[in-house]
Design a protein around this motif. Sequence first.
Motif, PDB file in Angstrom:
ATOM      1  N   ALA A 193      -4.352 -12.300 -67.041  1.00 51.77           N
ATOM      2  CA  ALA A 193      -4.866 -13.466 -67.761  1.00 51.77           C
ATOM      3  C   ALA A 193      -4.888 -14.700 -66.856  1.00 51.77           C
ATOM      4  CB  ALA A 193      -4.022 -13.733 -69.007  1.00 51.77           C
ATOM      5  N   VAL A 194      -3.843 -14.899 -66.066  1.00 49.69           N
ATOM      6  CA  VAL A 194      -3.808 -16.038 -65.152  1.00 49.69           C
ATOM      7  C   VAL A 194      -4.872 -15.879 -64.078  1.00 49.69           C
ATOM      8  CG1 VAL A 194      -2.404 -17.197 -63.394  1.00 49.69           C
ATOM      9  CG2 VAL A 194      -1.400 -16.622 -65.617  1.00 49.69           C
ATOM     10  N   TRP A 195      -5.008 -14.680 -63.520  1.00 46.00           N
ATOM     11  CA  TRP A 195      -6.017 -14.396 -62.487  1.00 46.00           C
ATOM     12  C   TRP A 195      -7.429 -14.682 -63.007  1.00 46.00           C
ATOM     13  CZ3 TRP A 195      -9.565 -10.154 -62.252  1.00 46.00           C
ATOM     14  CH2 TRP A 195     -10.171  -9.958 -61.007  1.00 46.00           C
ATOM     15  N   THR A 196      -7.738 -14.167 -64.191  1.00 46.05           N
ATOM     16  CA  THR A 196      -9.075 -14.413 -64.738  1.00 46.05           C
ATOM     17  C   THR A 196      -9.255 -15.878 -65.129  1.00 46.05           C
ATOM     18  OG1 THR A 196      -8.390 -13.710 -66.953  1.00 46.05           O
ATOM     19  CG2 THR A 196      -9.456 -12.060 -65.569  1.00 46.05           C
ATOM     20  N   GLY A 197      -8.182 -16.522 -65.588  1.00 44.91           N
ATOM     21  CA  GLY A 197      -8.271 -17.942 -65.925  1.00 44.91           C
ATOM     22  C   GLY A 197      -8.573 -18.797 -64.709  1.00 44.91           C
ATOM     23  N   ILE A 198      -7.876 -18.529 -63.613  1.00 45.10           N
ATOM     24  CA  ILE A 198      -8.150 -19.255 -62.370  1.00 45.10           C
ATOM     25  C   ILE A 198      -9.585 -19.000 -61.934  1.00 45.10           C
ATOM     26  CG2 ILE A 198      -7.612 -19.381 -59.899  1.00 45.10           C
ATOM     27  CD1 ILE A 198      -4.662 -18.721 -60.718  1.00 45.10           C
ATOM     28  N   GLY A 199      -9.998 -17.745 -62.024  1.00 44.51           N
ATOM     29  CA  GLY A 199     -11.374 -17.402 -61.650  1.00 44.51           C
ATOM     30  C   GLY A 199     -12.401 -18.077 -62.539  1.00 44.51           C
ATOM     31  N   ALA A 200     -12.137 -18.092 -63.839  1.00 41.68           N
ATOM     32  CA  ALA A 200     -13.093 -18.694 -64.773  1.00 41.68           C
ATOM     33  C   ALA A 200     -13.205 -20.202 -64.565  1.00 41.68           C
ATOM     34  CB  ALA A 200     -12.677 -18.385 -66.210  1.00 41.68           C
ATOM     35  N   VAL A 201     -12.070 -20.870 -64.458  1.00 39.73           N
ATOM     36  CA  VAL A 201     -12.087 -22.318 -64.260  1.00 39.73           C
ATOM     37  C   VAL A 201     -12.707 -22.659 -62.907  1.00 39.73           C
ATOM     38  CG1 VAL A 201     -10.626 -24.347 -63.876  1.00 39.73           C
ATOM     39  CG2 VAL A 201     -10.170 -22.832 -65.801  1.00 39.73           C
ATOM     40  N   GLY A 202     -12.256 -21.972 -61.872  1.00 38.66           N
ATOM     41  CA  GLY A 202     -12.775 -22.237 -60.529  1.00 38.66           C
ATOM     42  C   GLY A 202     -14.258 -21.972 -60.408  1.00 38.66           C
ATOM     43  N   THR A 203     -14.712 -20.878 -61.000  1.00 33.90           N
ATOM     44  CA  THR A 203     -16.134 -20.539 -60.941  1.00 33.90           C
ATOM     45  C   THR A 203     -16.962 -21.534 -61.750  1.00 33.90           C
ATOM     46  OG1 THR A 203     -15.584 -18.216 -60.613  1.00 33.90           O
ATOM     47  CG2 THR A 203     -17.822 -18.711 -61.343  1.00 33.90           C
ATOM     48  N   ALA A 204     -16.460 -21.947 -62.908  1.00 32.41           N
ATOM     49  CA  ALA A 204     -17.174 -22.954 -63.696  1.00 32.41           C
ATOM     50  C   ALA A 204     -17.298 -24.266 -62.921  1.00 32.41           C
ATOM     51  CB  ALA A 204     -16.471 -23.179 -65.030  1.00 32.41           C
ATOM     52  N   LEU A 205     -16.208 -24.667 -62.261  1.00 32.37           N
ATOM     53  CA  LEU A 205     -16.254 -25.903 -61.466  1.00 32.37           C
ATOM     54  C   LEU A 205     -17.177 -25.754 -60.256  1.00 32.37           C
ATOM     55  CD1 LEU A 205     -12.498 -26.993 -61.612  1.00 32.37           C
ATOM     56  CD2 LEU A 205     -14.441 -27.989 -62.842  1.00 32.37           C
ATOM     57  N   MET A 206     -17.142 -24.612 -59.599  1.00 28.83           N
ATOM     58  CA  MET A 206     -18.057 -24.366 -58.471  1.00 28.83           C
ATOM     59  C   MET A 206     -19.505 -24.420 -58.955  1.00 28.83           C
ATOM     60  SD  MET A 206     -16.388 -23.960 -55.625  1.00 28.83           S
ATOM     61  CE  MET A 206     -17.374 -22.999 -54.519  1.00 28.83           C
ATOM     62  N   GLY A 207     -19.749 -23.858 -60.125  1.00 29.63           N
ATOM     63  CA  GLY A 207     -21.099 -23.891 -60.683  1.00 29.63           C
ATOM     64  C   GLY A 207     -21.573 -25.320 -60.921  1.00 29.63           C
TER      65      GLY A 207
END
Length: 110
Positions: free
Chosen positions: A63-77
Amino acid sequence: MNWLILVIAGLFEVAFASCLGKAKETSGTEMYLWYTGFLITMTISMLLLIKATQTLPIGTAYAVWTGIGAVGTALMGIIFFKDPVSFWRVFFIVTLIGSVVGLKAVSSSH
Protein backbone atom coordinates in the motif's frame (compact mmCIF):
# COMPACT_ATOMS: atom_id res chain seq x y z
CA MET A 1 16.20 0.58 7.06
CA ASN A 2 13.51 -1.32 5.15
CA TRP A 3 11.23 1.73 5.28
CA LEU A 4 13.94 3.66 3.42
CA ILE A 5 14.27 0.82 0.91
CA LEU A 6 10.49 0.90 0.45
CA VAL A 7 10.51 4.66 -0.20
CA ILE A 8 13.27 4.24 -2.77
CA ALA A 9 11.28 1.41 -4.39
CA GLY A 10 8.31 3.78 -4.60
CA LEU A 11 10.46 6.44 -6.26
CA PHE A 12 11.59 3.90 -8.83
CA GLU A 13 7.90 3.16 -9.45
CA VAL A 14 7.45 6.85 -10.26
CA ALA A 15 10.45 6.59 -12.58
CA PHE A 16 9.06 3.62 -14.50
CA ALA A 17 5.67 5.24 -14.92
CA SER A 18 7.37 8.43 -16.13
CA CYS A 19 9.41 6.41 -18.64
CA LEU A 20 6.15 5.07 -20.04
CA GLY A 21 4.85 8.60 -20.42
CA LYS A 22 8.00 9.72 -22.23
CA ALA A 23 7.98 6.64 -24.47
CA LYS A 24 4.44 7.53 -25.53
CA GLU A 25 5.62 11.01 -26.60
CA THR A 26 8.58 9.82 -28.67
CA SER A 27 9.32 7.50 -31.57
CA GLY A 28 12.15 5.48 -33.05
CA THR A 29 15.32 4.94 -31.07
CA GLU A 30 14.35 7.43 -28.38
CA MET A 31 11.13 5.52 -27.70
CA TYR A 32 13.07 2.27 -27.26
CA LEU A 33 15.49 3.99 -24.89
CA TRP A 34 12.55 5.12 -22.73
CA TYR A 35 11.14 1.56 -22.79
CA THR A 36 14.57 0.28 -21.73
CA GLY A 37 14.53 2.78 -18.88
CA PHE A 38 11.06 1.50 -17.99
CA LEU A 39 12.28 -2.11 -17.78
CA ILE A 40 15.34 -1.19 -15.72
CA THR A 41 13.49 1.03 -13.24
CA MET A 42 10.61 -1.45 -12.94
CA THR A 43 13.06 -4.24 -12.14
CA ILE A 44 14.85 -2.14 -9.52
CA SER A 45 11.52 -1.10 -7.99
CA MET A 46 10.30 -4.69 -7.74
CA LEU A 47 13.57 -5.99 -6.29
CA LEU A 48 13.56 -3.26 -3.64
CA LEU A 49 9.91 -3.98 -2.84
CA ILE A 50 10.77 -7.67 -2.40
CA LYS A 51 13.64 -6.71 -0.08
CA ALA A 52 11.42 -4.38 1.98
CA THR A 53 8.72 -7.03 2.42
CA GLN A 54 11.18 -9.41 4.05
CA THR A 55 10.60 -7.54 7.32
CA LEU A 56 7.61 -5.26 6.69
CA PRO A 57 4.02 -6.53 6.50
CA ILE A 58 3.17 -7.18 2.84
CA GLY A 59 -0.15 -5.33 2.96
CA THR A 60 1.36 -2.22 4.46
CA ALA A 61 4.46 -2.31 2.25
CA TYR A 62 2.45 -2.75 -0.94
CA ALA A 63 0.00 0.00 0.00
CA VAL A 64 2.83 2.43 0.82
CA TRP A 65 4.70 1.48 -2.39
CA THR A 66 1.65 2.04 -4.57
CA GLY A 67 0.78 5.22 -2.67
CA ILE A 68 4.22 6.69 -3.29
CA GLY A 69 3.94 5.64 -6.92
CA ALA A 70 0.46 7.10 -7.31
CA VAL A 71 1.28 10.43 -5.69
CA GLY A 72 4.63 10.73 -7.43
CA THR A 73 3.23 9.80 -10.82
CA ALA A 74 0.31 12.21 -10.43
CA LEU A 75 2.74 15.01 -9.55
CA MET A 76 5.05 14.10 -12.45
CA GLY A 77 2.03 14.18 -14.74
CA ILE A 78 1.10 17.66 -13.55
CA ILE A 79 4.65 19.01 -13.67
CA PHE A 80 6.06 17.35 -16.80
CA PHE A 81 3.15 15.95 -18.84
CA LYS A 82 0.74 18.87 -18.49
CA ASP A 83 -1.96 16.81 -16.76
CA PRO A 84 -4.87 18.96 -15.56
CA VAL A 85 -4.75 20.54 -12.09
CA SER A 86 -7.96 21.00 -10.17
CA PHE A 87 -8.96 21.41 -6.55
CA TRP A 88 -10.25 17.82 -6.36
CA ARG A 89 -7.17 16.34 -8.00
CA VAL A 90 -4.89 18.11 -5.49
CA PHE A 91 -7.27 17.23 -2.64
CA PHE A 92 -7.08 13.52 -3.41
CA ILE A 93 -3.29 13.63 -3.87
CA VAL A 94 -3.05 15.14 -0.39
CA THR A 95 -5.43 12.43 0.88
CA LEU A 96 -3.14 9.75 -0.59
CA ILE A 97 -0.13 11.30 1.13
CA GLY A 98 -2.03 11.31 4.42
CA SER A 99 -2.92 7.64 3.93
CA VAL A 100 0.69 6.64 3.27
CA VAL A 101 1.90 8.56 6.33
CA GLY A 102 -0.92 7.05 8.39
CA LEU A 103 -0.01 3.49 7.35
CA LYS A 104 3.59 4.11 8.36
CA ALA A 105 2.48 5.61 11.68
CA VAL A 106 0.30 2.65 12.68
CA SER A 107 2.63 -0.09 11.46
CA SER A 108 4.85 -1.85 13.92
CA SER A 109 8.51 -1.13 13.24
CA HIS A 110 10.95 -3.96 12.74
